[in-house]
Design a protein around this motif. Structure first.
Motif, PDB file in Angstrom:
ATOM      1  N   ILE A 136       0.697  -1.174   0.098  1.00  0.00           N
ATOM      2  CA  ILE A 136      -0.157   0.027  -0.256  1.00  0.00           C
ATOM      3  C   ILE A 136       0.656   1.112   0.025  1.00  0.00           C
ATOM      4  N   VAL A 137       1.999   1.254   0.744  1.00  0.00           N
ATOM      5  CA  VAL A 137       2.907   2.390   0.862  1.00  0.00           C
ATOM      6  C   VAL A 137       3.475   2.641  -0.653  1.00  0.00           C
ATOM      7  N   TRP A 138       3.895   1.495  -1.150  1.00  0.00           N
ATOM      8  CA  TRP A 138       4.374   1.671  -2.522  1.00  0.00           C
ATOM      9  C   TRP A 138       3.513   2.246  -3.695  1.00  0.00           C
ATOM     10  N   LEU A 139       2.122   1.664  -3.410  1.00  0.00           N
ATOM     11  CA  LEU A 139       1.268   2.262  -4.309  1.00  0.00           C
ATOM     12  C   LEU A 139       0.843   3.684  -3.950  1.00  0.00           C
ATOM     13  N   ILE A 140       1.018   4.303  -2.803  1.00  0.00           N
ATOM     14  CA  ILE A 140       0.949   5.742  -2.674  1.00  0.00           C
ATOM     15  C   ILE A 140       2.028   6.244  -2.843  1.00  0.00           C
TER      16      ILE A 140
END
Length: 282
Positions: free
Chosen positions: A183-187
């Motif tokens: 999710i952090v990478w997506l952000i």
């Protein structure tokens, strides 16, 4: 290959959480059929979503693979928990003691990823075919079997996404943190995309094209590019757009270049997973 798959599915068979998540995932894929039941009947206004053409061949292949891809996070949880359990229950160390090499261990996980993706693809195809045969206005074989490249894209998208999850599971060792890292990478990708739009803001209409040229090489963006949104392709949406003076001009096809980028990322994730496991002291 069959020996390695047998080892993995034996582990999954005794993992209650994985079974529950898998059931939820395939239940959600089946729920696509419930879209056909959406009806609005308010006085003179009658609206039946299935009659708007979303289940027409070959559009249904595009629409259903796009919607089904949204549920992939449930199987991602199975993949990352599968790796987390290897560390928690010491099965990884035991497998290596029993003679399984680290290369075979990574391959067993990758084969499992491929099987999950293949079963998902076949499942969505069957559900889509049934819905299309019931609701489609076009039932000629040449039309039914056109547009099947979306299933190739769907399969590759799942394999790439789950391979990314597998790498994060090995890197972080904890399923919750691995999902959080995804999710952090997506952000991060989204923020960088926003930064690029701000950088190219003076180009106005050309800004989107410039941003797309750069973002297509990022893993999650590359996976998203495999199956583009199908909604503006729908005839009813185009009609409404024309009435308000708008017109959608987009390329909805599956491009070989996008497929190659995702395949390269998949290979990178699997190789990094192996390198990481090889260096790690278990």
């Amino acid at each position: 290959m069959l020996r390695l798959l047998n080892i993995e599915f034996h582990k999954l068979k005794h993992n209650r959480a994985s079974k529950v998540l898998s059931i939820i995932y395939f239940g959600l894929l089946t729920s696509i059929a419930l879209i056909a039941a959406i009806k609005f009947d308010i006085g003179p206004v009658k609206f039946h979503l299935a009659e708007q053409g979303i289940f027409n061949f070959p559009y249904i292949w595009h629409f259903n693979t796009f919607i089904a891809a949204m549920f992939k996070f449930f199987l991602l949880l199975v993949i990352v928990s599968m790796m987390a359990n290897e560390y928690s229950y010491k099965t990884l160390k035991q497998n290596l003691i029993d003679g399984l090499s680290k290369k075979e261990f990574i391959l067993s996980k990758f084969y499992t990823v491929i099987v999950f993706a293949a079963i998902s693809t076949l499942f969505v195809f069957v559900v889509s075919l049934i819905l299309g045969l019931i609701y489609s206005d076009f039932n000629e074989l040449s039309i039914i079997f056109s547009g099947l490249e979306y299933f190739i894209a769907f399969f590759i998208k799942l394999v790439g996404f789950f391979s990314f999850g597998l790498f994060l599971g090995i890197l972080i060792k904890r399923s919750a943190f691995a999902v959080a890292a995804m999710i952090v990478w997506l952000i991060i990708e989204s923020m960088f995309k926003g930064y690029l739009y701000w950088t190219f803001r003076d180009l106005k209409m050309a800004a989107g094209a410039e941003v797309a040229k750069i973002m297509q090489f990022f893993p999650l963006e590359a996976m998203a590019n495999l199956i583009k949104e199908p909604f503006t392709r729908l005839g009813a949406v185009k009609s409404v757009a024309k009435q308000i003076g708008e017109e959608f001009v987009a390329d909805y096809s599956v491009h070989v270049f996008d497929v190659i980028i995702v395949l390269i990322w998949t290979a990178i994730f699997i190789v990094l997973s192996y390198k990481l496991l090889k260096k790690r002291d278990l």
